[in-house]
Write a protein that holds these residues in place. Structure first.
Motif, short mmCIF file in Angstrom:
data_model
loop_
_atom_site.label_atom_id
_atom_site.label_comp_id
_atom_site.label_asym_id
_atom_site.label_seq_id
_atom_site.Cartn_x
_atom_site.Cartn_y
_atom_site.Cartn_z
N GLY A 102 0.53 -1.39 0.17
CA GLY A 102 0.66 -0.20 0.08
C GLY A 102 0.95 1.59 0.02
O GLY A 102 1.86 1.08 0.08
N ALA A 103 0.07 2.22 -0.16
CA ALA A 103 0.86 3.46 -0.31
C ALA A 103 1.35 3.84 1.10
O ALA A 103 2.53 4.94 1.07
N THR A 104 1.59 3.67 1.95
CA THR A 104 2.00 3.85 3.68
C THR A 104 2.71 2.79 3.90
O THR A 104 3.57 3.24 4.88
N GLY A 105 3.18 1.56 3.04
CA GLY A 105 4.13 0.83 3.01
C GLY A 105 4.26 -0.71 3.25
O GLY A 105 4.81 -1.40 3.71
N VAL A 106 3.08 -1.25 3.37
CA VAL A 106 2.46 -2.20 4.33
C VAL A 106 2.16 -2.90 3.58
O VAL A 106 1.80 -3.12 2.10
N LEU A 107 3.11 -4.13 3.28
CA LEU A 107 3.01 -5.74 2.46
C LEU A 107 2.45 -6.33 3.01
O LEU A 107 2.91 -6.95 4.24
N ASN A 108 1.64 -6.39 2.25
CA ASN A 108 0.42 -7.93 2.71
C ASN A 108 0.98 -9.47 2.01
O ASN A 108 1.40 -8.90 0.41
N CYS A 109 0.60 -10.33 2.37
CA CYS A 109 0.65 -11.58 1.84
C CYS A 109 -0.45 -12.14 2.06
O CYS A 109 -0.87 -12.26 3.08
N LEU A 110 -1.51 -12.28 1.10
CA LEU A 110 -2.90 -12.91 1.15
C LEU A 110 -2.59 -14.62 0.38
O LEU A 110 -2.51 -14.69 -0.95
N ASP A 111 -3.78 -14.87 0.76
CA ASP A 111 -4.39 -16.04 0.37
C ASP A 111 -5.09 -15.48 -1.35
O ASP A 111 -6.29 -15.18 -1.19
N LEU A 112 -4.61 -16.59 -2.20
CA LEU A 112 -5.56 -15.98 -3.63
C LEU A 112 -7.32 -15.95 -3.99
O LEU A 112 -7.84 -16.04 -4.11
N GLU A 113 -7.30 -17.74 -2.65
CA GLU A 113 -8.31 -17.72 -2.65
C GLU A 113 -9.68 -16.92 -2.23
O GLU A 113 -10.28 -17.21 -2.61
N THR A 114 -9.41 -16.88 -0.57
CA THR A 114 -9.98 -16.57 0.24
C THR A 114 -9.94 -15.42 0.61
O THR A 114 -10.71 -14.39 1.30
N GLY A 115 -8.46 -14.41 0.21
CA GLY A 115 -8.27 -13.32 1.02
C GLY A 115 -7.41 -13.18 2.53
O GLY A 115 -8.00 -12.13 2.94
N GLU A 116 -8.00 -14.33 2.78
CA GLU A 116 -7.08 -14.69 4.27
C GLU A 116 -5.99 -13.85 4.59
O GLU A 116 -4.46 -14.38 3.20
N SER A 120 2.04 -9.71 7.74
CA SER A 120 1.60 -8.12 7.12
C SER A 120 3.27 -7.69 7.77
O SER A 120 3.34 -8.23 9.05
N VAL A 121 3.67 -6.87 7.41
CA VAL A 121 5.20 -5.86 7.63
C VAL A 121 4.82 -4.68 7.09
O VAL A 121 4.45 -4.37 5.89
N ASN A 122 4.98 -3.61 8.16
CA ASN A 122 5.79 -2.11 7.29
C ASN A 122 6.67 -2.37 6.52
O ASN A 122 7.79 -1.82 7.76
N VAL A 123 7.46 -2.12 5.41
CA VAL A 123 8.99 -1.84 5.11
C VAL A 123 9.00 -0.63 5.90
O VAL A 123 10.71 -0.47 5.67
N LEU A 124 8.43 0.75 5.22
CA LEU A 124 9.36 1.92 5.49
C LEU A 124 9.16 1.44 7.16
O LEU A 124 10.75 2.26 7.44
N ALA A 125 8.50 1.25 7.97
CA ALA A 125 8.77 1.29 9.58
C ALA A 125 9.70 0.30 10.16
O ALA A 125 10.47 0.76 10.64
N ASP A 126 9.79 -0.26 9.26
CA ASP A 126 10.89 -1.92 9.43
C ASP A 126 12.26 -0.89 9.10
O ASP A 126 13.15 -1.78 9.65
N ASN A 127 12.30 -0.42 8.25
CA ASN A 127 13.88 0.13 7.87
C ASN A 127 13.76 1.65 8.67
O ASN A 127 14.55 2.33 7.78
N GLY A 128 12.98 2.40 9.28
CA GLY A 128 12.86 3.71 9.84
C GLY A 128 13.53 4.47 8.13
O GLY A 128 14.05 5.56 8.73
N ALA A 129 12.12 4.30 7.10
CA ALA A 129 12.00 4.74 5.95
C ALA A 129 10.57 5.95 6.41
O ALA A 129 9.88 5.11 6.50
N PRO A 130 10.69 7.35 6.09
CA PRO A 130 9.23 7.93 6.23
C PRO A 130 9.06 7.87 4.69
O PRO A 130 8.84 7.17 3.59
N VAL A 131 6.81 7.72 4.91
CA VAL A 131 6.83 7.65 3.50
C VAL A 131 6.98 8.50 2.50
O VAL A 131 7.02 9.34 2.70
#
Length: 169
Positions: free
Chosen positions: A114-128, A132-143
């Motif tokens: 997403g635009a704020t750096g949230v990286l999600n991994c979802l199941d294609l069939e169900t959306g479950e 999830s991790v925020n790659v910007l926050a985890d790397n000390g980077a601003p949006v």
């Protein structure tokens, strides 16, 4: 009535070969005289995200109020198959509103950023949500001023994203 509809996977930014091309029947150059048949049309949330397609699943990201939403639509009917919402909002005079990446589909999993750096991994069939991790926050980077705009990439069994930098670029 022309060439029958054939479903072709477009699982990532720039298509199956990441080269912005798709093999298939030639389309008319003048849609005024030879328009393609409209299968469906529907409004979606704000944003600049593209679609990734696998089989009858077309996945994108949308902004709905204070939530970013990953939505999967049926390719030939246009009906929503599932949605995954999470708290995140990007809105800027420089970059506009909403997410701006293309999902990645690998091995029946959907990866979105997403635009704020949230990286999600979802199941294609169900959306479950699988993780999830925020790659910007985890790397000390601003949006960045234009929002996180790096679509995920699959290479050698790894999911690759640009985590940003401390200078906001």
């Amino acid at each position: 009535d022309g060439v029958p509809l054939q479903l072709v996977d477009f699982p990532q930014s720039l298509g199956p070969g990441r080269n912005a091309t798709l093999a298939g029947p030639a389309m008319a150059r003048d849609w005024t005289s030879e328009a393609p048949k409209l299968l469906w049309r529907r409004g979606i949330g704000a944003g600049w995200a593209g679609f990734a397609v696998a089989g009858t699943n077309a996945v994108t990201l949308e902004q709905h109020g204070e939530e970013e939403v990953v939505t999967c639509y049926h390719t030939t009917r246009g009906e929503p198959l599932w949605r995954h919402a999470y708290a995140a909002r990007y809105d800027s005079p420089v970059g506009g509103t909403g997410p701006r990446t293309v999902p990645l589909i690998v091995d029946r999993r959907v990866f979105t950023v997403g635009a704020t750096g949230v990286l999600n991994c979802l199941d294609l069939e169900t959306g479950e949500m699988l993780w999830s991790v925020n790659v910007l926050a985890d790397n000390g980077a601003p949006v960045p001023a234009w929002g996180f705009a790096c679509s995920p990439l699959h290479h050698a069994g790894k999911i690759i994203v640009n985590p940003g930098g401390t200078n906001g670029n």
